[in-house]
Design a protein around this motif. Structure first.
Motif, PDB file in Angstrom:
ATOM      1  N   GLY A 284       0.297  -0.838   0.176  1.00  0.00           N
ATOM      2  CA  GLY A 284      -0.767   0.270   0.389  1.00  0.00           C
ATOM      3  C   GLY A 284       0.478   1.359   0.258  1.00  0.00           C
ATOM      4  O   GLY A 284       1.728   1.378  -1.210  1.00  0.00           O
ATOM      5  N   PRO A 285       0.976   2.130   1.378  1.00  0.00           N
ATOM      6  CA  PRO A 285       1.401   3.288   1.401  1.00  0.00           C
ATOM      7  C   PRO A 285       3.077   3.028   1.480  1.00  0.00           C
ATOM      8  O   PRO A 285       3.405   3.936   1.948  1.00  0.00           O
ATOM      9  N   ILE A 286       3.133   2.186   2.473  1.00  0.00           N
ATOM     10  CA  ILE A 286       3.753   1.354   3.419  1.00  0.00           C
ATOM     11  C   ILE A 286       5.245   1.578   2.531  1.00  0.00           C
ATOM     12  O   ILE A 286       4.899   0.409   1.771  1.00  0.00           O
ATOM     13  N   SER A 287       6.632   1.507   2.844  1.00  0.00           N
ATOM     14  CA  SER A 287       7.956   1.398   2.591  1.00  0.00           C
ATOM     15  C   SER A 287       8.493   0.617   3.826  1.00  0.00           C
ATOM     16  O   SER A 287       8.382   1.893   4.225  1.00  0.00           O
ATOM     17  N   TYR A 288       8.447  -0.066   3.339  1.00  0.00           N
ATOM     18  CA  TYR A 288       9.962  -0.758   4.340  1.00  0.00           C
ATOM     19  C   TYR A 288      10.686  -1.974   4.357  1.00  0.00           C
ATOM     20  O   TYR A 288      11.206  -2.206   3.344  1.00  0.00           O
ATOM     21  N   ALA A 289      11.855  -1.823   4.903  1.00  0.00           N
ATOM     22  CA  ALA A 289      12.767  -3.159   4.604  1.00  0.00           C
ATOM     23  C   ALA A 289      13.097  -3.790   5.900  1.00  0.00           C
ATOM     24  O   ALA A 289      13.195  -3.004   7.199  1.00  0.00           O
ATOM     25  N   PRO A 290      13.754  -4.948   5.946  1.00  0.00           N
ATOM     26  CA  PRO A 290      13.704  -6.074   7.382  1.00  0.00           C
ATOM     27  C   PRO A 290      15.114  -6.103   6.911  1.00  0.00           C
ATOM     28  O   PRO A 290      15.536  -6.303   8.947  1.00  0.00           O
ATOM     29  N   ASP A 291      15.772  -5.456   6.575  1.00  0.00           N
ATOM     30  CA  ASP A 291      17.148  -5.313   6.875  1.00  0.00           C
ATOM     31  C   ASP A 291      17.950  -3.736   6.533  1.00  0.00           C
ATOM     32  O   ASP A 291      19.055  -4.316   6.795  1.00  0.00           O
ATOM     33  N   PHE A 292      17.142  -2.911   6.807  1.00  0.00           N
ATOM     34  CA  PHE A 292      17.712  -1.637   6.501  1.00  0.00           C
ATOM     35  C   PHE A 292      18.872  -1.490   7.738  1.00  0.00           C
ATOM     36  O   PHE A 292      19.233  -0.485   7.755  1.00  0.00           O
ATOM     37  N   HIS A 293      18.725  -1.973   9.229  1.00  0.00           N
ATOM     38  CA  HIS A 293      19.054  -2.361  10.312  1.00  0.00           C
ATOM     39  C   HIS A 293      20.717  -2.568   9.936  1.00  0.00           C
ATOM     40  O   HIS A 293      21.278  -2.004  10.746  1.00  0.00           O
ATOM     41  N   TYR A 294      21.186  -2.968   9.110  1.00  0.00           N
ATOM     42  CA  TYR A 294      22.202  -3.559   9.118  1.00  0.00           C
ATOM     43  C   TYR A 294      22.990  -3.898   7.545  1.00  0.00           C
ATOM     44  O   TYR A 294      23.597  -4.781   7.367  1.00  0.00           O
ATOM     45  N   ALA A 295      21.770  -3.461   6.711  1.00  0.00           N
ATOM     46  CA  ALA A 295      22.330  -3.307   5.190  1.00  0.00           C
ATOM     47  C   ALA A 295      22.481  -2.344   4.427  1.00  0.00           C
ATOM     48  O   ALA A 295      21.339  -1.545   4.784  1.00  0.00           O
ATOM     49  N   GLY A 296      22.649  -2.479   4.007  1.00  0.00           N
ATOM     50  CA  GLY A 296      22.394  -1.377   2.253  1.00  0.00           C
ATOM     51  C   GLY A 296      23.436   0.175   2.786  1.00  0.00           C
ATOM     52  O   GLY A 296      24.627  -0.106   3.571  1.00  0.00           O
ATOM     53  N   SER A 297      23.002   1.369   2.703  1.00  0.00           N
ATOM     54  CA  SER A 297      23.643   2.383   2.410  1.00  0.00           C
ATOM     55  C   SER A 297      24.280   3.017   4.536  1.00  0.00           C
ATOM     56  O   SER A 297      25.211   3.562   4.876  1.00  0.00           O
ATOM     57  N   LYS A 298      22.896   3.179   4.910  1.00  0.00           N
ATOM     58  CA  LYS A 298      22.983   3.503   6.686  1.00  0.00           C
ATOM     59  C   LYS A 298      23.278   4.379   6.904  1.00  0.00           C
ATOM     60  O   LYS A 298      23.991   4.863   7.318  1.00  0.00           O
ATOM     61  N   THR A 299      23.509   5.489   5.690  1.00  0.00           N
ATOM     62  CA  THR A 299      23.170   7.077   5.955  1.00  0.00           C
ATOM     63  C   THR A 299      22.107   7.629   6.320  1.00  0.00           C
ATOM     64  O   THR A 299      22.262   9.348   6.991  1.00  0.00           O
ATOM     65  N   TYR A 300      20.735   7.082   6.665  1.00  0.00           N
ATOM     66  CA  TYR A 300      19.971   8.139   7.340  1.00  0.00           C
ATOM     67  C   TYR A 300      19.715   7.382   8.527  1.00  0.00           C
ATOM     68  O   TYR A 300      19.160   6.683   8.842  1.00  0.00           O
ATOM     69  N   ARG A 301      20.087   8.417   9.975  1.00  0.00           N
ATOM     70  CA  ARG A 301      19.287   8.076  11.714  1.00  0.00           C
ATOM     71  C   ARG A 301      18.684   8.754  11.689  1.00  0.00           C
ATOM     72  O   ARG A 301      18.266   9.981  12.093  1.00  0.00           O
ATOM     73  N   SER A 302      17.477   7.950  11.351  1.00  0.00           N
ATOM     74  CA  SER A 302      16.309   8.508  11.952  1.00  0.00           C
ATOM     75  C   SER A 302      15.931   8.557  13.198  1.00  0.00           C
ATOM     76  O   SER A 302      15.725   7.944  13.925  1.00  0.00           O
ATOM     77  N   GLY A 303      15.483  10.053  13.485  1.00  0.00           N
ATOM     78  CA  GLY A 303      15.597  10.567  14.763  1.00  0.00           C
ATOM     79  C   GLY A 303      13.595  10.171  15.535  1.00  0.00           C
ATOM     80  O   GLY A 303      13.873   9.810  16.815  1.00  0.00           O
ATOM     81  N   GLY A 304      12.763   9.000  14.023  1.00  0.00           N
ATOM     82  CA  GLY A 304      11.892   9.448  14.291  1.00  0.00           C
ATOM     83  C   GLY A 304      11.683   8.144  14.358  1.00  0.00           C
ATOM     84  O   GLY A 304      10.039   7.122  14.812  1.00  0.00           O
ATOM     85  N   ALA A 305      12.440   6.783  14.146  1.00  0.00           N
ATOM     86  CA  ALA A 305      11.793   5.326  13.841  1.00  0.00           C
ATOM     87  C   ALA A 305      13.065   4.901  13.749  1.00  0.00           C
ATOM     88  O   ALA A 305      13.213   3.830  12.672  1.00  0.00           O
ATOM     89  N   GLY A 306      14.535   4.565  13.752  1.00  0.00           N
ATOM     90  CA  GLY A 306      15.305   4.781  13.598  1.00  0.00           C
ATOM     91  C   GLY A 306      15.890   3.235  14.059  1.00  0.00           C
ATOM     92  O   GLY A 306      16.685   2.575  14.070  1.00  0.00           O
ATOM     93  N   LEU A 307      15.823   3.153  15.974  1.00  0.00           N
ATOM     94  CA  LEU A 307      16.110   2.371  16.406  1.00  0.00           C
ATOM     95  C   LEU A 307      15.770   0.689  16.717  1.00  0.00           C
ATOM     96  O   LEU A 307      14.710   0.681  16.235  1.00  0.00           O
TER      97      LEU A 307
END
Length: 434
Positions: A284-307
């Protein structure tokens, strides 16, 4: 809090998180909450979640209930440990809010400072006006009459929204590549802030509550004012002082075996593993990834949803708040700062999907007619989109955490567990321990 259309986005994040909360005299929590094990196992057996960790703690005495039920990974049959790592998503927001108040207390910035004082891209915000099919995004715009302040970011009254909420800003956010914070992206927090500043606000700052990316911009503000990346600021100013050794934006390799596998509910009511492909999953309108916490660029530190965190780690953060800003001899915040953060700061504005008040980073229970479903007046709470929640009753000095991990837009698991905890703690001693 991911409702259908009109309730999109926040049922999991908030409604599941509303709290307990009653003082619990009588037997120790581990004894009194033992009947809860059946409810936890039922949620696992009925495939609402592969596993669940619950922690309830009396802050003013060494009294803790901690229970893990289910699997960390169903296919591998790995038991769920008590220190399993969960994607806590919007439970990041209170941490970022505390970080901001650390800077306010030290005088580095003021609650009512315009954020443009530190982030020049926000000097001339515009607000959505009347519908106009000939205008970009289908709306006219007009200059904002009020600058966005630090307080507006903390209270979600800035006019920023979320891409997934399907409101008047969604199309513009999609076109601009705005991230909601739980997906792969090559953006940095600074780039996201600049992209958002180039778009209109949903409403005039300070005039309405709109849950959204305010806390992500707040995270970038913290980085700018402190001169440190948000992960380093968290580590030095919050995690290390509180002894939180398992909380962070990105999971190191040596801890990856404790990260809960992400599942989702199928239309048939079963669980299936969310595919790990290095790409985002779109539902639907949501985009998410199960592995963004340990893979990919890891450049975005989301203060709202990242921990990512564990129940024992996050409990240390909540115990600091329940104790008025201090934990195990370490004072992070003044008591008056905690009191300010956890009391209603939006007046009579309606906090969408909360139905009660909102402080500086927390939902606040301020309705004496709703103590049965929202807990005692003065309780505060928040939740996460991957089905996690916490609550604090400051009068009883009681904290509660429920961590599950299934992508299910209307999962009842967290709510059912929280409700059972509440009812069990309210039972007479002999009935609760039968």
């Amino acid at each position: 809090m991911i409702p259908r259309q009109g309730r999109l986005g926040l049922r999991i994040l908030v409604a599941l998180g509303v709290g307990l909360l009653t003082a619990c005299g009588g037997p120790r929590l581990a004894q009194k909450l033992e009947p809860l094990s059946g409810t936890l196992q039922q949620q696992v057996d009925e495939q609402y979640t592969p596993g669940v960790v619950v922690l309830v703690r009396q802050a003013d005495r060494d009294d803790t209930y901690l229970k893990a039920v289910g699997k960390l990974d169903l296919e591998q049959g790995t038991p769920l440990p008590e220190d399993a790592l969960f994607r806590i998503a919007s439970m990041t927001k209170p941490v970022t809010s505390v970080a901001a108040m650390l800077l306010v207390e030290q005088g580095a910035m003021g609650l009512d400072d315009p954020i443009s004082k530190y982030l020049p891209e926000w000097r001339n915000p515009v607000v959505l006006g009347e519908p106009d099919p000939s205008s970009p995004g289908g709306y006219k715009t007009k200059p904002a009459q009020t600058p966005i302040t630090v307080r507006h970011l903390l209270t979600h009254t800035s006019g920023l929204s979320y891409r997934f909420k399907q409101d008047a800003l969604t199309a513009l956010y999609v076109q601009a590549g705005i991230t909601d914070g739980f997906e792969h992206t090559s953006r940095t927090p600074a780039e996201q802030s600049r992209a958002l500043a180039a778009l209109p606000l949903l409403h005039e700052p300070g005039t309405a509550y709109a849950y959204g990316l305010s806390t992500d911009v707040l995270g970038h503000l913290i980085e700018t004012v402190s001169g440190q990346p948000l992960d380093r600021f968290f580590e030095e100013r919050i995690f290390k002082p509180l002894g939180m050794k398992d909380t962070g934006f990105f999971v190191p390799l040596e801890k990856l075996s404790r990260l809960v596998t992400l599942y989702r509910r199928t239309p048939a009511g079963t669980l299936e593993k969310v595919p790990v492909t290095g790409q985002n999953v779109t539902e639907g309108p949501i985009s998410y990834a199960p592995d963004f916490h340990y893979a990919g660029s890891k450049t975005y530190r989301s203060g709202g949803a990242g921990l990512v965190s564990t129940a024992p780690d996050y409990a240390r953060f909540l115990l600091m708040l329940a104790n008025g800003g201090e934990y195990e001899g370490v004072r992070l915040l003044k008591k008056e700062t905690v009191d300010l953060m956890t009391s209603n700061q939006i007046g009579n504005l309606r906090a969408e999907f909360v139905s009660v008040g909102f402080g500086l980073g927390f939902g606040v229970q301020g309705d004496p007619t709703r103590t049965k479903d929202l807990g005692p007046v003065g309780s505060y709470f928040w939740s996460g989109i991957f089905n996690t929640t916490f609550w604090v009753d400051p009068q009883a000095k009681l904290i509660g955490i429920v961590l599950t991990q299934a992508w299910a837009l209307d999962s009842p698991a967290t709510d059912a567990i929280r409700t059972r905890i509440q009812s069990t703690l309210q039972q007479p001693t002999e009935e609760a321990t039968r």
